[in-house]
Design a protein around this motif. Structure first.
Motif, PDB file in Angstrom:
ATOM      1  N   VAL A  76      -2.189   4.348 -10.353  1.00  0.00           N
ATOM      2  CA  VAL A  76      -3.240   4.474  -9.327  1.00  0.00           C
ATOM      3  C   VAL A  76      -3.457   5.947  -8.979  1.00  0.00           C
ATOM      4  N   PHE A  77      -2.360   6.705  -8.845  1.00  0.00           N
ATOM      5  CA  PHE A  77      -2.479   8.116  -8.478  1.00  0.00           C
ATOM      6  C   PHE A  77      -3.267   8.904  -9.537  1.00  0.00           C
ATOM      7  N   ILE A 116       0.833  -1.206   0.000  1.00  0.00           N
ATOM      8  CA  ILE A 116       0.000   0.000   0.000  1.00  0.00           C
ATOM      9  C   ILE A 116       0.868   1.255   0.000  1.00  0.00           C
ATOM     10  N   SER A 117       1.942   1.225   0.814  1.00  0.00           N
ATOM     11  CA  SER A 117       2.805   2.403   0.902  1.00  0.00           C
ATOM     12  C   SER A 117       4.251   1.944   0.980  1.00  0.00           C
ATOM     13  N   PRO A 118       4.859   1.663  -0.181  1.00  0.00           N
ATOM     14  CA  PRO A 118       6.220   1.119  -0.144  1.00  0.00           C
ATOM     15  C   PRO A 118       7.196   2.075   0.534  1.00  0.00           C
ATOM     16  N   ALA A 119       8.242   1.509   1.148  1.00  0.00           N
ATOM     17  CA  ALA A 119       9.251   2.343   1.809  1.00  0.00           C
ATOM     18  C   ALA A 119      10.494   2.455   0.944  1.00  0.00           C
ATOM     19  N   PHE A 156       0.014   2.746  -3.149  1.00  0.00           N
ATOM     20  CA  PHE A 156      -0.236   1.613  -4.067  1.00  0.00           C
ATOM     21  C   PHE A 156       0.773   1.605  -5.230  1.00  0.00           C
ATOM     22  N   ALA A 157       2.008   2.055  -4.970  1.00  0.00           N
ATOM     23  CA  ALA A 157       3.003   2.142  -6.052  1.00  0.00           C
ATOM     24  C   ALA A 157       4.000   0.985  -6.015  1.00  0.00           C
ATOM     25  N   ASN A 158       3.709  -0.062  -5.239  1.00  0.00           N
ATOM     26  CA  ASN A 158       4.633  -1.198  -5.176  1.00  0.00           C
ATOM     27  C   ASN A 158       4.647  -1.936  -6.514  1.00  0.00           C
ATOM     28  N   ILE A 159       5.857  -2.222  -7.009  1.00  0.00           N
ATOM     29  CA  ILE A 159       5.984  -2.848  -8.333  1.00  0.00           C
ATOM     30  C   ILE A 159       5.422  -4.264  -8.379  1.00  0.00           C
ATOM     31  N   ARG A 160       5.218  -4.878  -7.200  1.00  0.00           N
ATOM     32  CA  ARG A 160       4.736  -6.274  -7.180  1.00  0.00           C
ATOM     33  C   ARG A 160       3.262  -6.376  -6.807  1.00  0.00           C
ATOM     34  N   VAL A 206       0.825  -7.614 -13.304  1.00  0.00           N
ATOM     35  CA  VAL A 206       1.357  -7.199 -12.005  1.00  0.00           C
ATOM     36  C   VAL A 206       1.907  -5.782 -12.116  1.00  0.00           C
ATOM     37  N   GLY A 207       1.645  -4.951 -11.108  1.00  0.00           N
ATOM     38  CA  GLY A 207       2.241  -3.603 -11.114  1.00  0.00           C
ATOM     39  C   GLY A 207       1.273  -2.539 -10.645  1.00  0.00           C
ATOM     40  N   PRO A 208       1.809  -1.351 -10.382  1.00  0.00           N
ATOM     41  CA  PRO A 208       1.036  -0.289  -9.706  1.00  0.00           C
ATOM     42  C   PRO A 208       0.102   0.499 -10.628  1.00  0.00           C
ATOM     43  N   LYS A 209      -0.768  -0.222 -11.329  1.00  0.00           N
ATOM     44  CA  LYS A 209      -1.710   0.456 -12.219  1.00  0.00           C
ATOM     45  C   LYS A 209      -3.135   0.040 -11.853  1.00  0.00           C
ATOM     46  N   THR A 210      -4.103   0.740 -12.409  1.00  0.00           N
ATOM     47  CA  THR A 210      -5.486   0.313 -12.232  1.00  0.00           C
ATOM     48  C   THR A 210      -6.286   0.747 -13.454  1.00  0.00           C
TER      49      THR A 210
END
Length: 960
Positions: free
Chosen positions: A818-819, A745-748, A789-793, A803-807
């Motif tokens: 997602v943004f 949800i919120s990658p570090a 929601f920008a995690n590549i996995r 797989v990836g941070p799209k919607t």
């Protein structure tokens, strides 16, 4: 009943006055907070105010807080040589047989409730609920808890201090006194999450990495230094000192407080899920979201469900050569299977007396991985020995022992059997060497089965235990040239081997064990391959001192395990880049490369983007796997390598005995090392001391800063709460399966080059090499919203398997980041929701995983189940958490995520009850019932106010 309970919570949460904290504030700040006449707060309570006013307005100003309902049991604690240590609230003086049967962990909650019982924030009914724990815990009753202190690290601490600074501004704008925004309990912030392994395998790695850390993070560090001066009661431990939980264990942990002549047990909440490590020292502590920690700092009681306690009995002792890490991975698997989410686990039995304090701390550290709120070890003689070893004074230890014995909180292992909610038992002799992986901490693999398990992972379909590598390419070899010498990688090749993390580097036996493995390997002529990125990042300077004294550091250096810095490093994904040739060999040949680390989390995409297999292992096993160069090995049957005399060297040849390790600990780990290390910490270091910051009560925000940005939470805020609300015609932003973690949800970790966050930074003239990580930019809401929601996995079902941070933007069918999709919905005034499976929000306690979705316009999350901290963070940000009914989920209900959703919640907060049923309908005629996961009355009050922070500001503003 319902509204009166809410009133009680409302009034309870509005006073910051309290026996121990007010007096402390008076000492440390020029303007002690003054509880207000009650009536003045009523206007912030809309519909319930008139009833409230009549009940309370006649109460004189100080009366509700000055007289403790239990002052009759305040007892003196005599010193052995005459005089007294101070007074304490005596549990034996209650003369209640139920108290003697309570688990030790519950006694700490009981003492806190008694000491803070002003019949305002904490009532006599609350105290009775805790005394009657055996009957009340199964009923999920709610209690208030006021921890003695708060612990922060810099990733979560920066946004907390940003929020406090922003709350001061909001207070100012509403005409209140901004000085009221000040911590009322001690707050310790340790800067440990920023150092990255840029330089490894080098003599000057520590200095080089620290210089880079300061270059990248100068703004954040200066901001934290401003905070340490602007706020009372805040200690900031500078970078390069150690890892927060190890510093807490070795230095910050008080065990017993003595404040203004009143003694009470230490307890702590921290903005890091591994705060539980301190439970090994007999201090009750656990992780909370930053949002809750801020409220606790500002004197709000934490509202919690009185937990069940699992009694975990340990007997016997560990076999020769078995480590604390093997034990903790075994315990983690057992407890995960037993089901301990939301519960305390309390360790008891004579086996506990046989394991060292460092081993206990390792087990307590991994509470989040087994899902418990705490893994608690009450104080005994072993604890007192550790306190002396770590340089706590004899007088302090004498006071701690006297208090805990007098208050029935000290364990002698021969006392009354306590009652627990459920029981587990482990004979320590049954623990065998093991590691966990390749993608989850509770997927334990015994060392002897590792080769077979690895091959089944290659075969299995993609999942927690599967990579789906076709049979014909499982033996693929990727040959490449590494700085002029021939090199090769296969599936399972180790490319990162890191001795890292507070979980293990706080434990001298496994650290010296790793040194002994390195020494034996050097003597036999084995050497780690140069393309493996090896590193050693201890959690405190003490480790370096005992590794040097033992003479083992030089062997670790020879194997490439040079010290790279004092901080979390690889464990949180700050593993730095792999060599370009190694990275290219992995990506061009699609190799399933492995990391082996002594950390506590190994979720996909966390440790490094290029290591798809990640195994948690003890420090000596990290060295062993680095020497072997692969996880595809059976240590019992296959040699690790060929020694200098051409003979095969096996695992058993380099593995130290328990006695060898114990001898090294005995001769090398000394009290003076702890004393001198922590005396030096308070003096800072040259880079930190040279940071210049202005001294001001209000922070002057720099609009050009890409690190510290004024967040929009309080824009247009008025004194009237916005009220409760449902959701109308919302689109589904994302549709998830099970086990979506806060890392998803919120990658570090690193900011991907074509992501919305990267675009934002490039537009502001930030060079790609200076992007830094999401974790380091948590003080900037613009970047964090783009990183949500920008995690590549991440796997979003709306993308049909991609797989990836799209919607998919439902109205147009376009595929967007997602943004960008969320921004489009927001611009059109359309609400969004998220659909999810089980264990939504597991992993680190990360408030950006709740703040981010709120900024994206997400109004509700509908999931099969939530992780504890994440659910409360969602409520804290005003997002509605809903649970599908048992046996139902999006798939069984036939929801695709292409529908529009209506959530039917009343607009009057008094018509909502904790845990009530809520009807959700869709525009294509579906209707189903969910449970609203507002678990306590106080959570409903937060929802009514649009979140916890606006709630606190309105409370404090109305106080005279």
């Amino acid at each position: 009943h319902h509204s009166s309970a809410l009133l009680r919570r409302a009034s309870r949460s509005s006073s910051t006055s309290l026996h121990s904290t007010v007096s402390r504030t008076t000492q440390s700040s020029p303007s002690p907070l003054d509880p207000s006449p009650i009536g003045s707060q009523c206007r912030s309570y809309g519909g319930v105010s008139s009833a409230f006013r009549t009940v309370r307005s006649s109460v004189p100003r100080w009366s509700h807080a000055s007289q403790n309902a239990f002052s009759g049991i305040l007892t003196g604690l005599p010193k052995p040589g005459g005089g007294e240590f101070g007074k304490f609230y005596s549990l034996p003086a209650l003369n209640d047989p139920r108290v003697d049967k309570l688990p030790y962990s519950i006694r700490i909650l009981l003492e806190s409730a008694i000491r803070n019982c002003d019949n305002f924030q904490v009532t006599k009914e609350d105290v009775e609920k805790i005394i009657d724990w055996e009957k009340t815990a199964p009923k999920q009753v709610e209690i208030p808890f006021k921890p003695a202190r708060v612990l922060l690290q810099d990733f979560t601490g920066v946004p907390a201090v940003v929020d406090l600074a922003c709350m001061r501004d909001a207070m100012n704008n509403l005409g209140g006194d901004s000085n009221k925004i000040n911590p009322l309990v001690p707050v310790d912030l340790v800067i440990d999450h920023s150092v990255q392994v840029d330089v490894a395998r080098s003599e000057n790695a520590v200095q080089a990495n620290m210089e880079l850390e300061f270059q990248r993070n100068k703004e954040r560090f200066a901001f934290l230094k401003w905070g340490s001066k602007a706020f009372h009661n805040m200690l900031v431990v500078p970078p390069g000192s150690g890892i927060v939980h190890q510093v807490n264990l070795e230095y910050l942990g008080r065990v017993v407080f003595n404040t203004d002549g009143v003694l009470y047990p230490d307890s702590v909440v921290g903005t890091d899920s591994h705060t539980t490590m301190i439970d090994g020292l007999g201090v009750a502590g656990w992780g909370v979201g930053g949002i809750e920690a801020e409220a606790a700092m500002l004197g709000q009681p934490m509202s919690m469900v009185l937990p069940g306690v699992v009694g975990f009995k340990l007997s016997g002792k560990l076999r020769d050569g078995v480590t604390a890490t093997d034990l903790v991975l075994t315990v983690t698997q057992m407890l995960r299977k037993h089901g301990v989410v939301g519960k305390f686990v309390e360790f008891h039995g004579d086996g506990v007396g046989k394991i060292s304090l460092a081993d206990r701390a390792t087990i307590a550290n991994m509470s989040p991985e087994y899902g418990a709120t705490m893994g608690f070890f009450p104080v005994d003689d072993v604890t007192l020995q550790y306190l002396r070893l770590t340089g706590r004074s004899d007088d302090t230890v004498a006071m701690i022992e006297a208090y805990l014995r007098a208050n029935n909180m000290f364990v002698d292992y021969n006392e009354v059997e306590r009652v627990y909610s459920s029981y587990l038992e482990l004979d320590l002799a049954d623990v065998e060497p093991c590691i966990s992986g390749p993608k989850r901490p509770h997927d334990r693999v015994p060392l002897k089965d590792m080769k077979a398990d690895w091959h089944s992972c290659l075969d299995n379909k993609v999942g927690f235990k599967g990579f789906a590598v076709p049979k014909d390419s499982q033996d693929k070899v990727a040959k490449f040239s590494f700085h002029g010498e021939p090199a090769e990688l296969k599936h399972g090749s180790v490319v990162i081997a890191a001795i890292t993390s507070c979980t293990n580097t706080s434990n001298p036996s496994v650290m010296l064990g790793a040194g002994l493995v390195a020494k034996k390997a050097c003597e036999l002529g084995l050497k780690v391959k140069p393309w493996i990125k090896t590193s050693l990042a201890p959690g405190s300077g003490v480790v370096t001192k005992y590794l040097l004294k033992s003479g083992l550091q030089k062997y670790l250096d020879e194997q490439g395990f040079n010290i790279v810095g004092y901080g979390c490093t690889t464990c949180i994904g700050n593993s730095g880049d792999l060599d370009e040739t190694v990275g290219a060999a992995i990506t061009e040949n699609d190799i399933i490369a492995s990391a082996v680390l002594s950390g506590n989390r190994n979720f996909e995409g966390r440790v490094h983007a290029l290591t798809r297999a990640n195994y948690l292992a003890s420090p000596p096993l990290v060295v062993a796997y680095a020497l072997a160069g692969t996880v595809d090995i059976d240590f019992e049957k296959e040699p690790i390598g060929v020694g200098k005399d051409g003979k095969d060297v096996y695992f058993r040849d380099i593995w130290p005995s328990t006695q060898e390790v114990a001898d090294a600990v005995q001769s090398s780990v000394l009290p003076d090392m702890f004393k001198s290390t922590y005396e030096a910490i308070t003096k800072g270091n040259p880079m930190w001391n040279n940071l210049s910051v202005e001294e001001s009560k209000l922070y002057s925000w720099d609009p050009k800063s890409t690190y510290i940005h004024e967040p929009p939470y309080f824009k247009n805020m008025t004194m009237d709460p916005p009220g409760a609300h449902g959701v109308k015609d919302a689109y589904c932003l994302l549709n998830f399966g099970d086990s979506i973690t806060t890392d998803h949800i919120s990658p570090a970790g690193s900011i991907q080059k074509d992501s919305p966050a990267a675009k934002y930074l490039l537009e502001r003239g930030v060079d790609r090499k200076d992007f830094n990580s999401y974790g380091s930019r948590r003080g900037n809401d613009e970047i964090m919203a783009r990183g949500t929601f920008a995690n590549i996995r991440i796997v979003n079902k709306l993308l049909n398997g991609e797989v990836g941070p799209k919607t998919v933007h439902i109205p147009t069918g376009e595929k967007l980041s997602v943004f960008d999709a969320a921004s489009r919905y927001k611009a059109a005034g359309q609400d969004t929701i998220v659909l999810a499976g089980a264990e939504y929000g597991s992993g680190s306690s990360r408030d950006w995983a709740a703040k981010g979705p709120m900024l994206l316009g997400v109004k509700a999350v509908i999931a099969k189940s939530f992780e504890r901290i994440h659910r409360s963070n969602l409520v804290g940000m005003g997002i509605i958490p809903l649970c599908f009914k048992a046996g139902e989920d999006a798939d069984t209900l036939g929801l695709t995520g292409h529908e529009r959703y209506n959530i039917d919640l009343p607009n009057n907060i008094n018509e909502i009850r904790p845990g009530q049923d809520v009807t959700v309908t869709t525009d294509n005629g579906k209707s189903f019932t969910c449970t609203a996961r507002f678990d306590t009355e106080v959570e409903l009050a937060y929802f009514n106010h649009g979140g916890i922070l606006p709630y606190v500001i309105r409370q404090l503003t109305t106080q005279k």
